[in-house]
Structures are given as C-alpha cells and as structure tokens.
Design a protein around this motif. Structure first.
Motif, PDB file in Angstrom:
ATOM      1  N   GLN A   1       0.826  -1.209   0.000  1.00  8.86           N
ATOM      2  CA  GLN A   1       0.000   0.000   0.000  1.00  8.86           C
ATOM      3  C   GLN A   1       0.859   1.258   0.000  1.00  8.86           C
ATOM      4  N   ARG A   2       1.960   1.231   0.770  1.00 10.83           N
ATOM      5  CA  ARG A   2       2.857   2.380   0.825  1.00 10.83           C
ATOM      6  C   ARG A   2       3.514   2.612  -0.532  1.00 10.83           C
ATOM      7  N   GLU A   3       3.949   1.513  -1.169  1.00  8.54           N
ATOM      8  CA  GLU A   3       4.589   1.646  -2.484  1.00  8.54           C
ATOM      9  C   GLU A   3       3.601   2.176  -3.515  1.00  8.54           C
ATOM     10  N   ALA A   4       2.349   1.706  -3.447  1.00  7.70           N
ATOM     11  CA  ALA A   4       1.327   2.181  -4.383  1.00  7.70           C
ATOM     12  C   ALA A   4       1.061   3.667  -4.184  1.00  7.70           C
ATOM     13  N   ALA A   5       1.051   4.092  -2.913  1.00 10.28           N
ATOM     14  CA  ALA A   5       0.806   5.508  -2.627  1.00 10.28           C
ATOM     15  C   ALA A   5       1.951   6.377  -3.137  1.00 10.28           C
ATOM     16  N   LEU A   6       3.201   5.904  -2.985  1.00 13.76           N
ATOM     17  CA  LEU A   6       4.353   6.654  -3.463  1.00 13.76           C
ATOM     18  C   LEU A   6       4.346   6.755  -4.984  1.00 13.76           C
ATOM     19  N   LEU A   7       3.988   5.660  -5.657  1.00 18.16           N
ATOM     20  CA  LEU A   7       3.935   5.680  -7.116  1.00 18.16           C
ATOM     21  C   LEU A   7       2.844   6.616  -7.601  1.00 18.16           C
ATOM     22  N   ALA A   8       1.722   6.631  -6.902  1.00 20.06           N
ATOM     23  CA  ALA A   8       0.615   7.508  -7.272  1.00 20.06           C
ATOM     24  C   ALA A   8       1.003   8.973  -7.105  1.00 20.06           C
ATOM     25  N   ALA A   9       1.731   9.251  -6.014  1.00 17.32           N
ATOM     26  CA  ALA A   9       2.177  10.617  -5.760  1.00 17.32           C
ATOM     27  C   ALA A   9       3.180  11.065  -6.797  1.00 17.32           C
ATOM     28  N   ALA A  10       4.088  10.160  -7.167  1.00 23.82           N
ATOM     29  CA  ALA A  10       5.094  10.494  -8.193  1.00 23.82           C
ATOM     30  C   ALA A  10       4.434  10.744  -9.526  1.00 23.82           C
TER      31      ALA A  10
ATOM     32  N   GLU B   1       1.420  11.841 -10.005  1.00 25.22           N
ATOM     33  CA  GLU B   1       0.675  13.100  -9.919  1.00 25.22           C
ATOM     34  C   GLU B   1       1.605  14.289 -10.079  1.00 25.22           C
ATOM     35  N   GLU B   2       2.826  14.182  -9.534  1.00 26.34           N
ATOM     36  CA  GLU B   2       3.787  15.285  -9.669  1.00 26.34           C
ATOM     37  C   GLU B   2       4.219  15.442 -11.119  1.00 26.34           C
ATOM     38  N   GLN B   3       4.436  14.314 -11.802  1.00 26.84           N
ATOM     39  CA  GLN B   3       4.830  14.381 -13.211  1.00 26.84           C
ATOM     40  C   GLN B   3       3.729  14.982 -14.069  1.00 26.84           C
TER      41      GLN B   3
END
Length: 216
Positions: free
Chosen positions: A201-210, A212-214
C-alpha cells in the motif's frame, strides 16, 4: 485445535479407494480410545480428520480430494504408521504450540545429519512461497509435531531432533526423499502477510504521488 505434542503412532490397517475420495482405517493406541466418538477430530500427520466409524480400536476416517492433494496422506499404504493426536481440551497443557490441523504444503527431506544424541533434518517445501513464513527459531508443525526451526536458507530449513522425538514419532524412520506435512505458525503467517500488505500500500501511494507530480 492441537498442541503438536504427538500422543502416539497408529498403523493404517485398510484403505478403501473411491473417485477423488478415500477411507482409511487405523488402529489407534488404547490410550487414545476413551471417550472417542463419531465426529471427533484426530490429527493424522498433523492433518485434522473426522472420525466416521469406531470398531474397538479400529477407527475410520474419510479423506477428500483436497486433503489427498495437499498432504502426504494420499501416499499412505496399508501397514504404514502415522503420528496421531486427539483434539486438545481447554484444560490440556500446551507443551508445543497451538496448531489448527490445516496443512499448507508438503516438504521433501533433502538432508539428514546424524550425530551423538542428535539428528538434524533438512526440508525443502514443495511450495517455496511458504518459505517466507519459516523463520529462524520460529514454530513449525512437521507431520503434526511442534518443532522449533533451526537454520533457514532461501529454499530449505532444518530442525534438530532429540532421541525422545525420534523414538515417539515417525520422524525416526524417515529417509531422504520422504515427504512430510507442513503447517505454518498462523501468527507468523498473519504478521508477514500484514507487513507485505502495508508495504504494498505504501509503495502504491508513493507511485501515485510520483505520477501526480509528473502530471503537474
């Protein structure tokens, strides 16, 4: 529930084969017969089975397709011996660790090291995915015996056996290539799976945040 303290061994005296189904009859030790009734639970090599008939010391059990597929009970032949334990009562001493009688996989004996008053046996689970639940000094059920895990590698693990265990259980007669039933400690399994879920879940959240920034 069971404690993993094997109460004796029992001989398989007959086997009746049916389509995807088997009934076998075992000769239980006299000490395990008092109060035994239809519907009672008895662990066979760690696998929980239900009593379907009682004729003196000859007791019948049914094995369904899934049991025959996952455990080593489908390989039994007349004359073979199994480890047996009756279901634990609330007043019983838990000398091993609580076990459900639900087998996860089988493991093959791949190395045996004998020394004075000690035997070290190495096992290789057929389902290697289960290795993540097998930890150094953790609990494990092997053919219904509560044991402490010794060394662990990526694909194998070992246990150290004292003469009493070798004498009272079927592990004393096991050879290279023999298969045993494996029950993983459920608490260890729950902890490992919870940690995996949290990290995913943490990895999915980090990928989603990355992502969104891109996009910005």
């Amino acid at each position: 529930m069971f404690t993993g303290i094997v109460q004796g061994t029992a001989e398989v005296v007959s086997i009746e084969e049916k389509t995807n189904f088997r009934t076998h009859v075992v000769k239980l030790p006299a000490a395990l017969l008092p109060g035994l009734e239809l519907g009672a639970s008895v662990a066979h090599n760690g696998c929980c089975l239900t009593v379907t008939a009682v004729d003196g010391d000859l007791v019948s059990f049914d094995l369904i397709k899934e049991t025959l597929r996952i455990t080593n009970l489908g390989e039994l032949q007349t004359g073979n011996k199994i480890n047996v334990e009756r279901a634990a009562k609330f007043s019983d001493e838990i000398g091993g660790h609580l076990m459900s009688g639900h087998i996860m996989t089988t493991a093959e004996i791949c190395k045996i090291i004998n020394s004075e008053n000690n035997r070290e046996i190495w096992f290789k689970p057929l389902d290697t995915e289960q290795m993540k639940f097998i930890l150094h000094k953790g609990y494990i059920g092997i053919d219904g015996i509560s044991l402490t895990v010794g060394d662990v590698t990526k694909s194998k693990f070992c246990v150290h056996l004292i003469p009493e265990t070798l004498e009272r259980t079927t592990l004393g007669s096991k050879k290279l290539g023999h298969k045993v039933n494996i029950e993983i400690d459920p608490q260890t399994q729950a902890i490992v799976q919870t940690v995996e879920r949290v990290l995913a879940q943490r990895e999915a959240a980090l990928l989603a945040a990355a992502a969104e920034e891109q996009a910005e």
